[in-house]
Design a protein around this motif. Sequence first.
Motif, PDB file in Angstrom:
ATOM      1  N   GLU A  80       0.836  -1.207   0.000  1.00  0.00           N
ATOM      2  CA  GLU A  80       0.000   0.000   0.000  1.00  0.00           C
ATOM      3  C   GLU A  80       0.872   1.259   0.000  1.00  0.00           C
ATOM      4  O   GLU A  80       0.536   2.257  -0.644  1.00  0.00           O
ATOM      5  N   ALA A  81       2.007   1.220   0.711  1.00  0.00           N
ATOM      6  CA  ALA A  81       2.944   2.352   0.658  1.00  0.00           C
ATOM      7  C   ALA A  81       3.429   2.567  -0.769  1.00  0.00           C
ATOM      8  O   ALA A  81       3.541   3.709  -1.231  1.00  0.00           O
ATOM      9  N   ALA A  82       3.721   1.480  -1.487  1.00  0.00           N
ATOM     10  CA  ALA A  82       4.143   1.608  -2.885  1.00  0.00           C
ATOM     11  C   ALA A  82       3.029   2.207  -3.740  1.00  0.00           C
ATOM     12  O   ALA A  82       3.296   2.996  -4.664  1.00  0.00           O
ATOM     13  N   VAL A  83       1.775   1.851  -3.448  1.00  0.00           N
ATOM     14  CA  VAL A  83       0.644   2.449  -4.162  1.00  0.00           C
ATOM     15  C   VAL A  83       0.647   3.958  -3.963  1.00  0.00           C
ATOM     16  O   VAL A  83       0.450   4.744  -4.900  1.00  0.00           O
ATOM     17  N   ARG A  84       0.875   4.395  -2.731  1.00  0.00           N
ATOM     18  CA  ARG A  84       0.820   5.819  -2.417  1.00  0.00           C
ATOM     19  C   ARG A  84       2.016   6.587  -2.990  1.00  0.00           C
ATOM     20  O   ARG A  84       1.871   7.708  -3.476  1.00  0.00           O
ATOM     21  N   ILE A  85       3.193   5.995  -2.934  1.00  0.00           N
ATOM     22  CA  ILE A  85       4.412   6.696  -3.343  1.00  0.00           C
ATOM     23  C   ILE A  85       4.634   6.618  -4.847  1.00  0.00           C
ATOM     24  O   ILE A  85       5.177   7.538  -5.455  1.00  0.00           O
TER      25      ILE A  85
END
Length: 256
Positions: free
Chosen positions: A188-193
Motif C-alpha cells: 500500500e505504501a508503494a501504491v501511495r508513493i
Amino acid sequence: MGDRLTFLGHSTVLVDLDGVRVLTDPMLGHLAVGVIRRQVPAVLPDLLAGLSAVFISHGHWDHLDLASLRALPGQPALIVPVGLGRVVAKAARGGVHELRAGDKVQIGGLMLEAIHAEHGRRRSPLTSAEASLGVLITGSSSVYFAGDTDLFPAMSQLAGRVDVALLPVGGWGPRLGRRHLDPGRAAEAAVRIQPAIATPIHWGTLYPLGLRRVARRQFEGPGQAFRDAVAIRAPGVEVHVLQPGQSMSLGGSAVR
C-alpha cells in the motif's frame, strides 16, 4: 562502482550516488541484543571506505548501534532525529546534524530531506528522539529510505519524487509490533508513493535463536510476499528483492 544501492541486511543500505556515499541505520556485526542474532554475514568495514554521511532513522537498538558506528571508517557526518545527537556523539568522529521532518542537509552534491515516520521514538527510559524519521536522498536519482514506519497520510506527497523506495516489510520476532509495515501494508505504501522501483528492507537478517530452523519461511518469506502484493496492487512499480550483500545500479533519473 558507479551509482548503486547495496542492501547490507535489516535496515542497513549503502547508497552510492553522484560520488557520495550515504549509509543508513548501520548494524554491522553478528551479535544483536538478547536472543536476537544476525543470521547473515557481518559487514566488513573496508566495504564502507569513503563514507560521507550516516543516517539514523530512530533510536531503537536494531537501528542505532553504537558499536557499529564506532567501527565505521573515516569521519562521516551523522544525521539523526532531534534528541539523539548526544547519544551518537559518543561514537561520532565527524559532525552531528539533528533534523526534524522537513529539514534538509546538503552532503556533497546530494540533498537529504528528513521525512516523517509513523513509529516509536524511545531508546531508553532516559533517552528519546522527538520523532522517528525517514530520508529522501536526491541527486541524479532519488532514493526514499523509510526507516521504520507505518502508513501515514502525508506518504502520498512523495508521489512523483521517488525513483527507488526502500520499504520495511518484516521484523525480527515471531510477531510484528505495532507501527510497522508488513508486506501487504508496504505494498500500500508503494501504491501511495508510486516509485519506479521498490525494494524491501527490514527482513531476513535478525532472528531469535533457534527460530530459524522451525520458522524459516516467516523470516525469509517477506521479500517475496512483498513482490507478490505489489504485483497485484501496484503493477506499474517494479520490485527488486535484494539479499544481504547484493546491489542494484542507479542511473540518471531512474534505475537501470
